[in-house]
Write a protein that holds these residues in place. Structure first.
Motif, short mmCIF file in Angstrom:
data_model
loop_
_atom_site.label_atom_id
_atom_site.label_comp_id
_atom_site.label_asym_id
_atom_site.label_seq_id
_atom_site.Cartn_x
_atom_site.Cartn_y
_atom_site.Cartn_z
N ILE A 272 0.67 -1.29 -0.12
CA ILE A 272 0.11 0.13 0.02
C ILE A 272 0.75 1.37 0.06
O ILE A 272 1.66 1.33 0.45
CB ILE A 272 -0.69 -0.19 1.46
CG1 ILE A 272 -1.30 -1.34 1.66
CG2 ILE A 272 -1.27 1.39 1.47
CD1 ILE A 272 -0.99 -2.22 2.26
N THR A 273 0.39 1.91 -0.89
CA THR A 273 1.53 3.34 -0.93
C THR A 273 0.70 4.67 -0.84
O THR A 273 -0.60 4.59 -1.57
CB THR A 273 1.65 3.61 -2.73
OG1 THR A 273 3.05 2.19 -3.02
CG2 THR A 273 3.21 4.78 -3.31
N PRO A 274 1.09 5.73 0.22
CA PRO A 274 0.08 6.83 0.32
C PRO A 274 0.30 7.52 -0.62
O PRO A 274 1.40 7.39 -1.29
CB PRO A 274 0.80 7.55 1.67
CG PRO A 274 1.96 5.98 2.05
CD PRO A 274 2.17 5.03 1.18
N CYS A 280 -4.56 6.57 -1.30
CA CYS A 280 -3.83 5.59 -0.95
C CYS A 280 -3.69 4.49 -2.28
O CYS A 280 -4.98 4.31 -3.55
CB CYS A 280 -3.18 4.58 0.09
SG CYS A 280 -5.00 3.55 0.40
N HIS A 281 -2.19 4.54 -2.80
CA HIS A 281 -2.80 3.62 -4.07
C HIS A 281 -2.47 1.87 -3.68
O HIS A 281 -1.72 1.52 -2.25
CB HIS A 281 -0.98 3.59 -4.70
CG HIS A 281 -1.36 4.05 -5.88
ND1 HIS A 281 -2.48 5.28 -6.16
CD2 HIS A 281 -0.48 5.87 -5.04
CE1 HIS A 281 -2.45 6.34 -6.63
NE2 HIS A 281 -0.75 6.69 -5.93
N TYR A 282 -3.18 1.21 -3.63
CA TYR A 282 -3.41 -0.22 -2.62
C TYR A 282 -3.43 -1.26 -3.92
O TYR A 282 -4.02 -1.56 -5.01
CB TYR A 282 -4.56 -0.39 -2.40
CG TYR A 282 -4.69 -2.06 -1.32
CD1 TYR A 282 -3.80 -2.76 -1.28
CD2 TYR A 282 -6.45 -1.75 -1.74
CE1 TYR A 282 -4.21 -4.42 -0.76
CE2 TYR A 282 -6.11 -3.57 -0.70
CZ TYR A 282 -4.81 -4.49 -0.42
OH TYR A 282 -5.46 -5.82 0.31
N PHE A 283 -2.06 -1.88 -4.14
CA PHE A 283 -1.24 -2.80 -5.22
C PHE A 283 -1.56 -4.36 -4.19
O PHE A 283 -1.45 -4.27 -3.02
CB PHE A 283 -0.19 -2.20 -5.89
CG PHE A 283 0.64 -1.56 -6.38
CD1 PHE A 283 -0.10 -0.82 -7.95
CD2 PHE A 283 0.75 0.03 -5.51
CE1 PHE A 283 0.38 -0.67 -8.45
CE2 PHE A 283 0.78 1.26 -6.21
CZ PHE A 283 0.82 0.98 -7.42
N TRP A 284 -2.62 -5.11 -5.25
CA TRP A 284 -2.22 -6.89 -4.88
C TRP A 284 -2.16 -7.79 -5.55
O TRP A 284 -2.75 -7.46 -7.16
CB TRP A 284 -3.99 -6.61 -4.11
CG TRP A 284 -5.21 -6.83 -5.04
CD1 TRP A 284 -6.03 -4.81 -4.71
CD2 TRP A 284 -5.28 -7.90 -5.55
NE1 TRP A 284 -6.83 -5.25 -6.22
CE2 TRP A 284 -6.80 -6.88 -6.21
CE3 TRP A 284 -5.53 -8.68 -5.83
CZ2 TRP A 284 -7.72 -7.79 -7.42
CZ3 TRP A 284 -6.08 -9.20 -6.84
CH2 TRP A 284 -7.52 -9.32 -7.25
#
Length: 368
Positions: A272-274, A280-284
């Motif tokens: 998770i990138t603020p 935030c950018h949530y990469f999964w």
């Protein structure tokens, strides 16, 4: 005076590798506006998204070869951020440059270091090897969520919510009722939960039936590992009840992997990138080690997990809105919050190292 609620001296996922092409891709990371592009040699360059001359976003310009041309007055910048051309003059101002950021491609992500470039050690990139390991198959997506990134970390460190938020897919009463153990290290926190002889929830019942042809009670595991500041990998799966997938005495919190040959195993990968203080950018991604050649299953699982995570997104954004409306509300922790509490402490420790005297960390909430 308050400082940011996230450390800058860390690697953050800025994009999936497939997003970055020979074109300009803008993205905000830790409140810093960046522009990314892939050079002709395949390497990724990341620059400050603001022209030195009049601050127009460089992402509004164009690429010419491996250089960025500002869309306002035509200043040209190379991949290191140095201006190589100015209109109507031969002499270049030596201060004409924009910031460049350390960037590394690993585990299908482009990682960016927004802090001190001298401290950007690639060895500190979190281990998410399942995302491009030949013994695992999977895929994922990016969600931009309107909440503080730490709320996503909280959500992942306590999977009790599966019982209530995801009851139609991955949750059932066993998750909320089974004991767990939380441990921690200098940069990591782990929550381990073993569930023996339980009814599988719909998602896992369908997976073990599809892969092993088994229907019946299962032994289930969830081993959640947080790495500061914002990466969470979750070892999950089910196996035939009594097959040895859950080690003897596993409910005491022993994370040792048992015999999973009569089960199905997945890894839920999250970083998770603020973006800002409230987004935030949530990469999964979801990776599996069974039925590796079934591309159709990869697609179905990605879309199915996306539906599950959409349920989380709605909860997290509603929670953030409620927090914003009640800034003085005091929250109390339960036993189930042990993992997220350790994660918060590790994040705060990283922030404190970067906080000048006289400043304080921005709290997301007061906790009693």
């Amino acid at each position: 005076m308050k400082t940011a609620a996230f450390p800058l001296n860390a690697w953050y996922a800025a994009a999936y590798d497939v997003e970055v092409k020979h074109s300009l891709l803008p993205r905000t990371i830790c409140k810093q506006k960046l522009v990314m592009f892939r050079k002709s040699d395949g390497q990724v360059a990341v620059l400050e998204d603001a022209c030195w001359h009049r601050l127009l976003p460089l992402s509004m310009g164009r690429l010419e070869g491996d250089e960025v041309v500002c869309g306002y007055h035509g200043l040209v910048y190379n991949a290191a951020g140095r201006c190589t051309h100015m209109p109507s003059q031969e002499t270049l101002n030596p201060s004409a440059c924009v910031r460049s950021y350390p960037a590394v491609e690993k585990h299908r992500f482009v990682w960016v270091w927004p802090g001190d470039p001298a401290k950007a050690d690639p060895a500190l990139i979190p281990d998410m090897h399942w995302n491009d390991d030949a013994e695992w198959a999977g895929d994922g997506k990016l969600i931009t969520v309107k909440c503080d990134y730490r709320l996503v970390v909280d959500n992942l460190m306590d999977l009790t919510h599966e019982t209530f938020v995801h009851g139609s897919s991955i949750g059932n009463r066993a998750v909320a009722e089974s004991p767990f153990v939380a441990t921690h290290g200098d940069r990591t926190a782990t929550v381990t939960r073993w569930m023996e002889g339980v009814e599988p929830p719909p998602f896992w019942a369908s997976q073990i039936d599809h892969a092993r042809g088994y229907r019946g009670p299962v032994d289930r595991w969830q081993i959640i590992r947080f790495e500061a500041p914002c990466t969470v990998t979750i070892d999950v799966g089910v196996a035939e009840a009594g097959s040895g997938a859950v080690p003897p005495g596993g409910n005491a919190g022993d994370p040792t992997q048992g015999d999973r040959s009569r089960g199905v195993n997945g890894f839920v990968l999250n970083t998770i990138t603020p973006e800002t203080d409230g987004t935030c950018h949530y990469f999964w991604a979801f990776a599996r080690n069974y039925c590796l050649g079934e591309q159709r299953l990869t697609h179905l699982l990605r879309e199915g997990v996306a539906t599950i995570f959409r349920e989380d997104e709605l909860v997290l954004e509603a929670q953030q809105q409620a927090i914003d409306e009640r800034p003085d509300h005091i929250f109390y922790n339960l036993n189930i919050d042990a993992g997220s509490m350790w994660a918060r402490r590790l994040i705060d420790k990283m922030i404190a190292k970067e906080t000048p005297p006289g400043r304080t960390v921005v709290p997301i909430r007061q906790v009693a």
